[in-house]
Design a protein around this motif. Structure first.
Motif, PDB file in Angstrom:
ATOM      1  N   LEU A   3      10.879  -3.314  -2.858  1.00 25.72           N
ATOM      2  CA  LEU A   3       9.884  -2.445  -3.228  1.00 25.72           C
ATOM      3  C   LEU A   3       8.472  -2.996  -2.884  1.00 25.72           C
ATOM      4  N   LEU A   4       8.148  -4.317  -3.198  1.00 28.65           N
ATOM      5  CA  LEU A   4       7.051  -4.668  -3.099  1.00 28.65           C
ATOM      6  C   LEU A   4       6.600  -4.744  -1.404  1.00 28.65           C
ATOM      7  N   ILE A   5       7.597  -4.998  -0.663  1.00 33.10           N
ATOM      8  CA  ILE A   5       7.362  -4.953   0.905  1.00 33.10           C
ATOM      9  C   ILE A   5       7.114  -3.824   1.501  1.00 33.10           C
ATOM     10  N   GLN A  51       0.953   0.630   7.282  1.00 38.16           N
ATOM     11  CA  GLN A  51       1.382   1.409   8.468  1.00 38.16           C
ATOM     12  C   GLN A  51       1.285   2.822   8.368  1.00 38.16           C
ATOM     13  N   ARG A  52       1.703   3.428   7.281  1.00 40.22           N
ATOM     14  CA  ARG A  52       1.715   4.888   7.081  1.00 40.22           C
ATOM     15  C   ARG A  52       0.282   5.397   6.241  1.00 40.22           C
ATOM     16  N   GLY A  53      -0.482   4.563   5.790  1.00 41.86           N
ATOM     17  CA  GLY A  53      -1.837   5.033   5.085  1.00 41.86           C
ATOM     18  C   GLY A  53      -1.469   5.621   4.095  1.00 41.86           C
ATOM     19  N   ASN A  54      -0.528   5.740   3.240  1.00 45.63           N
ATOM     20  CA  ASN A  54      -0.152   6.554   2.118  1.00 45.63           C
ATOM     21  C   ASN A  54      -0.546   5.780   0.904  1.00 45.63           C
ATOM     22  N   LEU A  55      -1.663   5.882   0.115  1.00 44.23           N
ATOM     23  CA  LEU A  55      -2.059   5.114  -0.927  1.00 44.23           C
ATOM     24  C   LEU A  55      -0.965   5.779  -2.107  1.00 44.23           C
ATOM     25  N   LEU A  56      -0.557   7.046  -2.255  1.00 44.44           N
ATOM     26  CA  LEU A  56       0.340   7.370  -3.360  1.00 44.44           C
ATOM     27  C   LEU A  56       1.460   6.938  -3.342  1.00 44.44           C
ATOM     28  N   LYS A  57       2.135   6.633  -1.914  1.00 42.28           N
ATOM     29  CA  LYS A  57       3.461   5.949  -2.085  1.00 42.28           C
ATOM     30  C   LYS A  57       3.597   4.635  -2.379  1.00 42.28           C
ATOM     31  N   MET A  58       2.323   4.012  -1.833  1.00 36.88           N
ATOM     32  CA  MET A  58       2.001   2.443  -2.121  1.00 36.88           C
ATOM     33  C   MET A  58       1.975   2.358  -3.673  1.00 36.88           C
ATOM     34  N   ARG A  59       1.389   3.190  -4.449  1.00 44.69           N
ATOM     35  CA  ARG A  59       1.442   2.722  -5.739  1.00 44.69           C
ATOM     36  C   ARG A  59       2.556   3.246  -6.361  1.00 44.69           C
ATOM     37  N   TYR A  60       3.310   4.028  -5.699  1.00 49.28           N
ATOM     38  CA  TYR A  60       4.557   4.634  -6.286  1.00 49.28           C
ATOM     39  C   TYR A  60       5.576   3.431  -6.004  1.00 49.28           C
ATOM     40  N   ARG A  61       5.751   2.757  -4.826  1.00 45.01           N
ATOM     41  CA  ARG A  61       6.907   1.806  -4.829  1.00 45.01           C
ATOM     42  C   ARG A  61       6.501   0.724  -5.700  1.00 45.01           C
ATOM     43  N   CYS A 118       0.867  -6.621  -6.933  1.00 48.60           N
ATOM     44  CA  CYS A 118       0.953  -5.451  -6.063  1.00 48.60           C
ATOM     45  C   CYS A 118       0.533  -4.193  -7.038  1.00 48.60           C
ATOM     46  N   VAL A 119       0.943  -4.310  -8.329  1.00 44.65           N
ATOM     47  CA  VAL A 119       0.433  -3.074  -9.162  1.00 44.65           C
ATOM     48  C   VAL A 119      -1.321  -3.160  -9.168  1.00 44.65           C
ATOM     49  N   LEU A 120      -1.890  -4.102  -9.392  1.00 46.57           N
ATOM     50  CA  LEU A 120      -3.132  -4.273  -9.448  1.00 46.57           C
ATOM     51  C   LEU A 120      -3.826  -4.007  -8.080  1.00 46.57           C
ATOM     52  N   GLN A 121      -3.001  -4.207  -6.843  1.00 49.97           N
ATOM     53  CA  GLN A 121      -3.783  -4.031  -5.536  1.00 49.97           C
ATOM     54  C   GLN A 121      -3.508  -2.603  -5.300  1.00 49.97           C
TER      55      GLN A 121
END
Length: 714
Positions: free
Chosen positions: A304-306, A314-324, A360-363
């Motif tokens: 999930l972190l990767i 790659q996808r440019g999706n900040l929402l999914k980044m934070r969701y993962r 990753c959560v803080l990122q």
């Protein structure tokens, strides 16, 4: 069709509509930047007749404007006020030196926004969630936004895939571990990198064909990142065919990883006996470990972190980044990784799993400029830091730098709110000083080199290169935190900055008298009206006296620099603990430091068959990976371009007698800024060989660079 409608309408309708006089020559579709900024009709030539007449540089960039323009409602005002506004507007429009300042600032300002420049592959019809001003050749970025490139050839290409779990693990250490060490050190010596030599034909099938399917969520997530790195035997790694195939394979690996994660997190009785599902135990994961000292159940969390970084870069999706990252946090808390004090062969893996989850959560909070979902100094987080044998303080410095950066990001959000509500400003002034002191103390720790060792580093057991890379990343984050802390103060003396960043509107009746008094100064500056005041800061009127002058306005100041223009200040800025000159110097030093540190980050060093370091067939260096901190590149670019703006304005405003003095002070700075921006563009270009979402960042910075240095080449 129009004539038919008019005939049917009758003469009454025709008489009611005034006949509009058509242009003798229709307006051009794209005007040059100086004409657009001064609202002058452009002829469309290169150079255009207006620029030739006025002896200014003529440059064209694609316009982001479009659609019908909305008419602004003019507030009711007296004839005297209207006359004063018209005179001020005439003075602003009559300036030729500053006619391109708004256009340049538009390009600079967008670099500081959350998610600046990201291409969003999940939203192909929306160029950017944060609308920016795209600059440069749009042929390359257009490819990234389309599902299927229109000019895609039918030739076969290679995609980087591997044939076993051990080869995937070896490639992880070659390409990912240097920048994102979620696993313990290499379990064995570095092996030859052997991606499968399988031709991929775009005509064969729309679905990627996998010669080997990874067995765990972690190896699938790793494969998603590796598939983005060009294959060493691909003759045209930047072609549309290769880019599309790498994208398809990477996304297939990512989707398989997500499916396996969902399956492993599901309860067996959920679909048959939901009432008994919560009372049952989670099924055991039954597969071989990817890493010998990393438990199988932790692999799901690491995947999930990767994937979180994959969604961002790659996808440019900040929402999914934070969701993962949020999913990983939930798993980590369920497994009590935040309070794990055991000491066994798997303790290092658990510690890295927890602190990389925390990272990753803080990122996700940093790149989206949102409040963190956890308390950054929660006393319940008692898990010891992991360790590098070559650098005992490396992990501590990384986590501290992340804490500083997320605090600086939150400071910006709170500063904007306070400026809008005119409250808690003194508290924020104190907070700025505390934040700067905290950042400086952690920087001092990063500058202390780790204790060297003469022991051999077989199999990179001591992670020497990784530890150096993590220190550099930490220093980049700290420099970015300094820019965020000081950027408002550093550039609040620029009228156009304060207008954009403090929601400044046209002067109202309360400050018109001040505006009229300031006309001689405006005329002397030859710039736009500087008497704007914030619509939400009406009580903060600009003082006509010298009460609020900055050191740059005083001839007795010891902190005066010739490249800093004597802009008038606003009273609400007088409480800052730093002068604009001090903050500008900090931003300049931090921005140049970021550019040098990115240049010094190590490149992947995969081994080829003859033992040499692997390179691409085009001769380019293999791209770095996992740029989860790419937002720091944008902060650096923003600060350097703003300093360039200030230096250029100082030179333009200087008199003939002062011009040589100002040039001697600004020319070396401008050259340093040019080289720093080149380093930034080189770094982003390297990353964008693998990660499509960063193409937008490269284009934004490169376009602003070309505007600032039109005759320079990279």
């Amino acid at each position: 069709m129009v004539d038919a409608v008019q005939n049917e309408s009758g003469p009454a309708l025709t008489a009611s509509r005034p006949v509009r006089k058509k242009f003798a020559q229709p307006p051009v579709k794209l005007a040059c930047l100086p004409c657009r900024a001064s609202r002058t009709r452009c002829g469309g030539q290169e150079p255009c007749s207006n620029c030739v007449t006025k002896g200014r540089k003529c440059s064209y960039l694609p316009s982001k404007r479009g659609g019908p323009r909305k008419k602004r409602q003019k507030p009711s005002s007296s004839p005297e006020m209207e006359a004063a506004q018209e005179e001020a507007q005439f003075i602003a429009d009559s300036s030729t030196e500053f006619s391109d300042s708004p256009a340049i600032f538009n390009q600079i300002d967008v670099l500081s926004l959350p998610g600046a420049g990201l291409r969003h592959l999940d939203f192909p019809n929306v160029g950017s969630l944060f609308q920016g001003f795209y600059t440069g050749d749009d042929s390359s970025s257009q490819l990234q936004m389309e599902t299927v490139p229109p000019s895609m050839s039918t030739r076969s290409c290679f995609v980087r895939t591997y044939g076993s779990e051990s080869e995937i693990l070896n490639a992880y250490y070659d390409f990912i571990h240097l920048y994102f060490p979620v696993l313990p050190p290499r379990p064995s010596r570095q092996l030859e990198d052997r991606p499968l030599h399988c031709l991929v034909s775009p005509e064969s099938t729309p679905e990627p064909v996998m010669m080997y399917k990874p067995r765990s969520p972690l190896s699938l997530a790793i494969s998603a990142i590796l598939a983005l790195v060009p294959h060493p035997d691909d003759p045209e790694p930047t072609s549309s065919t290769s880019v599309l195939q790498r994208r398809l394979y990477a996304h297939s690996f990512a989707q398989l990883a997500n499916s396996m994660i969902e399956a492993e997190c599901d309860l067996e009785l959920s679909s048959t006996y939901p009432g008994q599902a919560l009372s049952s135990t989670r099924p055991m994961v039954n597969r071989e470990r990817l890493h010998p000292t990393t438990p199988e159940d932790i692999e799901t969390l690491l995947a999930l972190l990767i994937l979180s970084v994959y969604e961002y870069t790659q996808r440019g999706n900040l929402l999914k980044m934070r969701y993962r990252a949020g999913q990983a946090l939930a798993l980590a808390l369920e497994k009590s990784l935040h309070s794990c004090n055991e000491n066994d062969e798997c303790s290092e893996a658990r510690r890295r799993a927890w602190w990389m989850t925390y990272y990753c959560v803080l990122q996700g909070s940093i790149v989206s400029t949102t409040p963190p979902t956890i308390v950054i100094n929660d006393p319940q987080f008692t898990t010891p830091y992991p360790s590098f044998e070559s650098d005992a303080e490396g992990w501590s410095i990384l986590i501290q730098s992340q804490q500083v950066l997320v605090s600086a990001t939150q400071y910006i959000a709170d500063l904007n709110k306070s400026l809008a509500s005119s409250s808690d400003l003194h508290f924020l002034f104190e907070r700025m000083q505390q934040l700067d002191s905290w950042t400086t103390s952690v920087i001092a720790q990063t500058d202390v080199p780790p204790t060297p060792s003469t022991e051999p580093d077989f199999g990179d057991r001591r992670e020497t290169v990784t530890a150096r890379s993590i220190r550099a990343i930490s220093r980049i984050k700290l420099s970015s935190a300094q820019i965020k802390t000081h950027r408002f103060r550093a550039f609040s003396d620029i009228p156009i900055f304060i207008k954009r960043h403090c929601d400044l509107t046209a002067a109202n009746s309360g400050d018109m008298a001040t505006e009229v008094q300031a006309k001689p100064a405006i005329r002397a500056l030859g710039s736009q009206s500087v008497s704007c005041s914030c619509s939400n800061l009406d009580q903060f009127q600009r003082a006509p006296s010298s009460e609020y002058l900055t050191p740059s306005d005083s001839s007795t100041s010891s902190d005066t620099h010739p490249y800093m223009p004597p802009w008038p200040q606003y009273p609400f800025t007088s409480g800052f603990p730093y002068t604009p000159q001090q903050s500008a110097k900090i931003c300049l030093r931090s921005a140049l430091s970021i550019s040098r540190l990115f240049e010094a980050l190590p490149y992947p060093q995969p081994l080829s068959g003859n033992g040499a370091v692997q390179r691409l067939t085009t001769g380019e260096i293999v791209p770095r990976t996992m740029p989860s901190f790419a937002c720091c590149l944008m902060q650096s670019s923003y600060a350097m371009l703003m300093i360039f703006y200030k230096a250029r304005v100082a030179k333009q405003l200087s008199s003939d007698t002062e011009n040589e003095l100002v040039s001697n002070a600004t020319d070396p700075i401008v050259e340093e800024l040019r080289l720093g921006l080149q380093r930034i563009i080189t770094a982003i270009s390297n990353y964008s060989l693998a990660f499509e979402a960063l193409d937008g960042m490269r284009d934004e910075v490169h376009g602003a660079y070309q505007t600032a240095f039109p005759s320079a080449t990279i």
